[in-house]
Write a protein that holds these residues in place. Structure first.
Motif, mmCIF file in Angstrom:
data_model
loop_
_atom_site.group_PDB
_atom_site.id
_atom_site.type_symbol
_atom_site.label_atom_id
_atom_site.label_comp_id
_atom_site.label_asym_id
_atom_site.label_seq_id
_atom_site.Cartn_x
_atom_site.Cartn_y
_atom_site.Cartn_z
ATOM 1 N N TYR A 192 0.863 -1.195 0.000
ATOM 2 C CA TYR A 192 0.000 0.000 0.000
ATOM 3 C C TYR A 192 0.887 1.227 0.000
ATOM 4 O O TYR A 192 2.095 1.116 0.147
ATOM 5 C CB TYR A 192 -0.883 -0.017 1.269
ATOM 6 N N ARG A 196 -7.112 2.819 3.147
ATOM 7 C CA ARG A 196 -7.892 1.591 3.356
ATOM 8 C C ARG A 196 -7.083 0.512 4.082
ATOM 9 O O ARG A 196 -7.650 -0.445 4.593
ATOM 10 C CB ARG A 196 -8.365 1.036 2.014
ATOM 11 N N TYR A 255 3.610 0.315 -8.653
ATOM 12 C CA TYR A 255 2.190 -0.029 -8.761
ATOM 13 C C TYR A 255 1.900 -0.712 -10.103
ATOM 14 O O TYR A 255 1.215 -1.746 -10.165
ATOM 15 C CB TYR A 255 1.387 1.259 -8.580
ATOM 16 N N GLY A 287 -6.992 -4.456 -10.175
ATOM 17 C CA GLY A 287 -6.048 -3.365 -10.435
ATOM 18 C C GLY A 287 -5.893 -2.418 -9.260
ATOM 19 O O GLY A 287 -5.430 -1.291 -9.430
ATOM 20 N N GLN A 288 -6.318 -2.837 -8.070
ATOM 21 C CA GLN A 288 -6.282 -1.922 -6.918
ATOM 22 C C GLN A 288 -5.589 -2.545 -5.712
ATOM 23 O O GLN A 288 -5.537 -3.769 -5.569
ATOM 24 C CB GLN A 288 -7.727 -1.583 -6.496
ATOM 25 N N VAL A 289 -5.062 -1.671 -4.854
ATOM 26 C CA VAL A 289 -4.589 -2.087 -3.535
ATOM 27 C C VAL A 289 -5.618 -1.601 -2.520
ATOM 28 O O VAL A 289 -6.420 -0.743 -2.870
ATOM 29 C CB VAL A 289 -3.188 -1.497 -3.230
ATOM 30 N N PRO A 290 -5.626 -2.051 -1.274
ATOM 31 C CA PRO A 290 -4.699 -2.934 -0.585
ATOM 32 C C PRO A 290 -4.506 -4.314 -1.217
ATOM 33 O O PRO A 290 -5.458 -4.923 -1.700
ATOM 34 C CB PRO A 290 -5.355 -3.117 0.786
ATOM 35 N N THR A 324 -10.636 -4.752 0.569
ATOM 36 C CA THR A 324 -10.423 -4.530 2.003
ATOM 37 C C THR A 324 -11.357 -5.341 2.909
ATOM 38 O O THR A 324 -10.916 -5.996 3.845
ATOM 39 C CB THR A 324 -10.595 -3.024 2.303
ATOM 40 N N PHE A 366 -1.305 6.540 -7.804
ATOM 41 C CA PHE A 366 -2.615 6.100 -8.307
ATOM 42 C C PHE A 366 -3.185 7.009 -9.392
ATOM 43 O O PHE A 366 -4.255 6.732 -9.927
ATOM 44 C CB PHE A 366 -3.617 6.005 -7.144
ATOM 45 N N PHE A 380 -4.650 9.925 -9.022
ATOM 46 C CA PHE A 380 -5.977 10.434 -8.597
ATOM 47 C C PHE A 380 -6.162 11.834 -9.135
ATOM 48 O O PHE A 380 -5.250 12.638 -9.072
ATOM 49 C CB PHE A 380 -6.045 10.517 -7.060
HETATM 50 N N1 GSH Z 1 -13.164 -1.838 -3.067
HETATM 51 C C1 GSH Z 1 -11.717 -1.726 -2.977
HETATM 52 C C2 GSH Z 1 -11.301 -0.336 -3.387
HETATM 53 C C3 GSH Z 1 -9.777 -0.236 -3.441
HETATM 54 C C4 GSH Z 1 -9.292 1.105 -3.940
HETATM 55 O O1 GSH Z 1 -10.064 1.972 -4.388
HETATM 56 N N2 GSH Z 1 -7.970 1.261 -3.849
HETATM 57 C C5 GSH Z 1 -7.313 2.451 -4.330
HETATM 58 C C6 GSH Z 1 -6.194 2.864 -3.385
HETATM 59 S S1 GSH Z 1 -6.878 3.243 -1.804
HETATM 60 C C7 GSH Z 1 -6.697 2.129 -5.670
HETATM 61 O O2 GSH Z 1 -6.009 1.138 -5.801
HETATM 62 N N3 GSH Z 1 -6.962 2.980 -6.653
HETATM 63 C C8 GSH Z 1 -6.408 2.854 -7.957
HETATM 64 C C9 GSH Z 1 -7.469 2.596 -8.983
HETATM 65 O O3 GSH Z 1 -8.634 2.367 -8.628
HETATM 66 O O4 GSH Z 1 -7.122 2.616 -10.168
HETATM 67 C C10 GSH Z 1 -11.266 -2.051 -1.543
HETATM 68 O O5 GSH Z 1 -12.040 -1.763 -0.620
HETATM 69 O O6 GSH Z 1 -10.183 -2.592 -1.358
#
Ligand code: GSH
Length: 222
Positions: A9, A15, A41, A53-56, A68, A220, A222
């Protein structure tokens, strides 16, 4: 000896912080890999390690877990921080999920522009005082037990302590109308593994500052 769980992370709460809390409260040591660059990443993505494609991302028991709430639920079951039966477990999940919703409001506020950020944090405090904490105060009052479910320390209590401490950082008097939550806070904070996590130098993360937010933005996009 089994390898320690490994967490990927950015170097902030977000999260992942609830996952750190749960492992720490279970007395489980864990390793962390901090995502500081976009390349790190993208490599996880290219290697197919991130389901959506997401962390955690948590590596544990030969699995690579994302999402999560699913991770927290697995850890709660594995480390005996769920209920003794399905009915207790679903109550623990409900309580923890409610608290996670509140915590997500705080985590997401960090990424808003300054004016909106203040507003979002104030709204989170308001929701804590009017929506979430009254519910937990009533639960404790109604059953008169030491913990939220089954008179036994569970994931719901850990999640709630994390939320209480986070809300107190935003408003030191947030618990003034909730005497039973104050008592729960003291009780849970005194559990040895939790006490250890509350000490300086633990893997608990401080409130996410601007530097970490910039880092996360780069990683990320954002
Ligand atoms: N539903 C997922 C959401 C995870 C999430 O949004 N992670 C963000 C970082 S906190 C991420 O990886 N964002 C990059 C993206 O969505 O492309 C969870 O609860 O783990």
């Amino acid at each position: 000896m089994a390898a320690k769980p490994k967490l990927w992370y950015f170097h902030g709460r977000g999260r992942m912080e609830s996952i750190r809390w749960l492992l720490a409260a279970a007395g489980v040591e864990f390793e962390e890999e901090f995502l500081e660059t976009r390349e790190q990443y993208e490599k996880l993505q290219k290697d197919g390690r991130l389901l959506f494609g997401q962390v955690p991302l948590v590596e544990i028991d030969g699995m690579e877990l994302t999402q999560t709430r699913a991770i927290l639920s697995y850890l709660a079951a594995k480390y005996n921080l769920h209920g003794k039966d399905l009915k207790e477990t679903v109550r623990i999940d409900m309580y923890a999920d409610g608290t996670l919703d509140l915590m997500l409001m705080v985590a997401l506020a960090a990424f808003k522009p300054p004016e909106e950020k203040e507003e979002s944090l104030a709204l989170a405090v308001k929701k804590a005082k009017t929506r979430y904490f009254p519910v937990f105060e009533k639960i404790l009052k109604d059953h008169g037990e030491d913990f939220l479910v089954g008179n036994k320390f569970s994931w719901a209590d850990i999640q709630l302590l994390e939320a209480i401490l986070t809300m107190e950082e935003l408003d030191a008097s947030v618990l003034s109308d909730f005497p039973l939550l104050k008592a729960l806070k003291a009780r849970v904070s005194n559990i040895p593994a939790v006490k250890k996590f509350l000490q300086p130098g633990s893997q608990r993360k401080p409130p996410t500052d601007e530097k970490k937010i910039e880092e996360a933005r780069k990683v990320f996009k954002f």
